[in-house]
Design an enzyme around this catalytic site. Sequence first.
Site, PDB file in Angstrom:
ATOM      1  N   LYS A 118      15.743 -16.317 -40.874  1.00  0.00           N
ATOM      2  CA  LYS A 118      15.667 -16.595 -39.428  1.00  0.00           C
ATOM      3  C   LYS A 118      16.866 -15.978 -38.706  1.00  0.00           C
ATOM      4  O   LYS A 118      17.989 -16.008 -39.222  1.00  0.00           O
ATOM      5  CB  LYS A 118      15.630 -18.118 -39.214  1.00  0.00           C
ATOM      6  CG  LYS A 118      15.450 -18.557 -37.766  1.00  0.00           C
ATOM      7  CD  LYS A 118      15.416 -20.080 -37.646  1.00  0.00           C
ATOM      8  CE  LYS A 118      15.225 -20.547 -36.208  1.00  0.00           C
ATOM      9  NZ  LYS A 118      15.231 -22.016 -36.087  1.00  0.00           N
ATOM     10  N   SER A 176      11.121 -23.949 -33.757  1.00  0.00           N
ATOM     11  CA  SER A 176      11.590 -22.639 -33.355  1.00  0.00           C
ATOM     12  C   SER A 176      11.548 -21.585 -34.465  1.00  0.00           C
ATOM     13  O   SER A 176      11.628 -20.401 -34.185  1.00  0.00           O
ATOM     14  CB  SER A 176      13.026 -22.750 -32.846  1.00  0.00           C
ATOM     15  OG  SER A 176      13.888 -23.180 -33.893  1.00  0.00           O
ATOM     16  N   SER A 180      12.274 -27.946 -36.218  1.00  0.00           N
ATOM     17  CA  SER A 180      12.007 -26.499 -36.221  1.00  0.00           C
ATOM     18  C   SER A 180      11.662 -25.865 -37.557  1.00  0.00           C
ATOM     19  O   SER A 180      11.308 -24.687 -37.591  1.00  0.00           O
ATOM     20  CB  SER A 180      13.193 -25.750 -35.630  1.00  0.00           C
ATOM     21  OG  SER A 180      13.107 -25.795 -34.240  1.00  0.00           O
TER      22      SER A 180
HETATM   23  N1  GLN Z   1      11.733 -28.125 -30.476  1.00  0.00           N
HETATM   24  C1  GLN Z   1      13.004 -28.783 -30.521  1.00  0.00           C
HETATM   25  C2  GLN Z   1      13.892 -28.254 -29.418  1.00  0.00           C
HETATM   26  O1  GLN Z   1      13.448 -27.435 -28.679  1.00  0.00           O
HETATM   27  C3  GLN Z   1      13.619 -28.630 -31.860  1.00  0.00           C
HETATM   28  C4  GLN Z   1      14.173 -27.296 -32.090  1.00  0.00           C
HETATM   29  C5  GLN Z   1      14.830 -27.166 -33.434  1.00  0.00           C
HETATM   30  O2  GLN Z   1      14.613 -27.966 -34.341  1.00  0.00           O
HETATM   31  N2  GLN Z   1      15.672 -26.161 -33.532  1.00  0.00           N
HETATM   32  O3  GLN Z   1      15.013 -28.636 -29.294  1.00  0.00           O
END
Ligand code: GLN
Length: 488
Positions: A80, A155, A179
């Site tokens: 990532k 994400s 995420s």
């Molecule tokens: N969707 C969540 C956010 O936007 C979690 C994102 C993540 O785990 N990096 O904060």
Amino acid sequence: MTDDLTQLTIKEASRLLRLGSISAADLVTAHVQRIERLDQHVKAFLRFTPEVWEKQADEADRRLRQGDAPPLCGIPLAVKDVLCVRGVETTAGSQILKGFRPPYTATAVARLFEAGAVMLGVTNCDEFAMGSSTENSGYFPTRNPWDLERVPGGSSGGSAAAVAAGEAMIALGSDTGGSIRQPAALCGVVGMKPTYGRVSRYGLIAFASSLDQIGPFARSVDDAAITLSLMSGLDPLDATSSDRAGMEVLNNFGAGVKGMRLGVPREYYDVKGIEPGVKSAIDAALAVLRTQGAEVVEVSLPHTDYGLAAYYIIAPAECSSNLARFDGVRYGMSEVDAPNITEQYLETRRKGFGSEVRRRVMLGTYALSSGYYDAYYLKAQKVRTLIKRDFDEAFKQCDAIVSATSPTVAFPIGSKTQNPLSMYLCDVLTLGGNLAGLPGISVPCGTSHGLPVGLQVLGPQWGENVVLRVARSYEEASGVKTQVADVV
Ligand code: GLN
């Protein structure tokens, strides 16, 4: 034959590599060819790293010939875009870091390199990992390999999609509120978030430091387990990393669920917005686990309703502080035409950050400002404590907690981008695990309307082996295998 090599698990590939039936170069070539064919549609990768994979595959073949192959020797890995790799452009999915080449490698990545993994490239993600669909990427959205008109989740959507499409055998992601688990669920692969402190965060571009953890994506529970065990453990470069042995995550994890108590939180089971198809897939999974000898009991996490609000204060608060360093002076892009240094900061941040990141920085700055700190940030931290206590109480009654990972299956691209709150609701079943620092996994549990559903298993602190044990037992008994999606 080459496509067949992209359907293997680590165990199967390692057997063929050690027998000499295939070389690491063959395995990497098969994945690269699949990428060349499919990634124009899926768009899981931001960049490819031939200079890295050529060297690493050569080295893997040399070690295989010498008979001293490490556990992940020759295994194709995707990383990532939030994990620093020395000399490889790393941008956290943001324009503000365009061109940034870190001078060091994240510990989690370095450990997988030592274990013999071969890095194919850098995967797309929501900018600074803020989002649940990968549509907030500063580059382009990634598509779900099961339906190219839908999101892969986020994400870490690029990593999940790469594994689901057979473009990489394993991938790394980060999980701050879900995420890793949510995109794993939406793409039909296994994704695991470890206990806070299990994996060093050194070299992870921080979003919310008290919530962030790095973890693996894989096509089987075994593969996720082995990958996690190899990247875990104490790192002097991260003061929050634990000295627990990485291998303890594998303890007894093949023992099955007979005699285990699995808790189903009623607040998760009946969460608002859960799709009927998701619910029936979870019901079927619970039936499978019962048949395997588990006792399924109802538990309660009474503060669930406040989790989202607390998370969306704490995470932005930490992000507003972490992202202050991106000022156009030290990293990435810089707006040098500005008349003075203050304007240079402002212009760089205005142009370099996308709208969701700007929203979070503003929310966080507001929540931390004097006069509002007690009302918002401090209160959110108190709620966090209550949520942690809910889990402590629940784990007095059960060994692990099971639920859906996401209330919905993959949604159409563009369907939630105009309404941030609808996007935030994607995390309602995952962010509790981050607020409490607990380990969790998402494992494929069938489909609804032809799209993958994920079963989430959460465990007590340091209970990765318990989580893996439930997930593996389910995977084995259900016969629901992670399939490589047929993209085109
Ligand atoms: N969707 C969540 C956010 O936007 C979690 C994102 C993540 O785990 N990096 O904060």
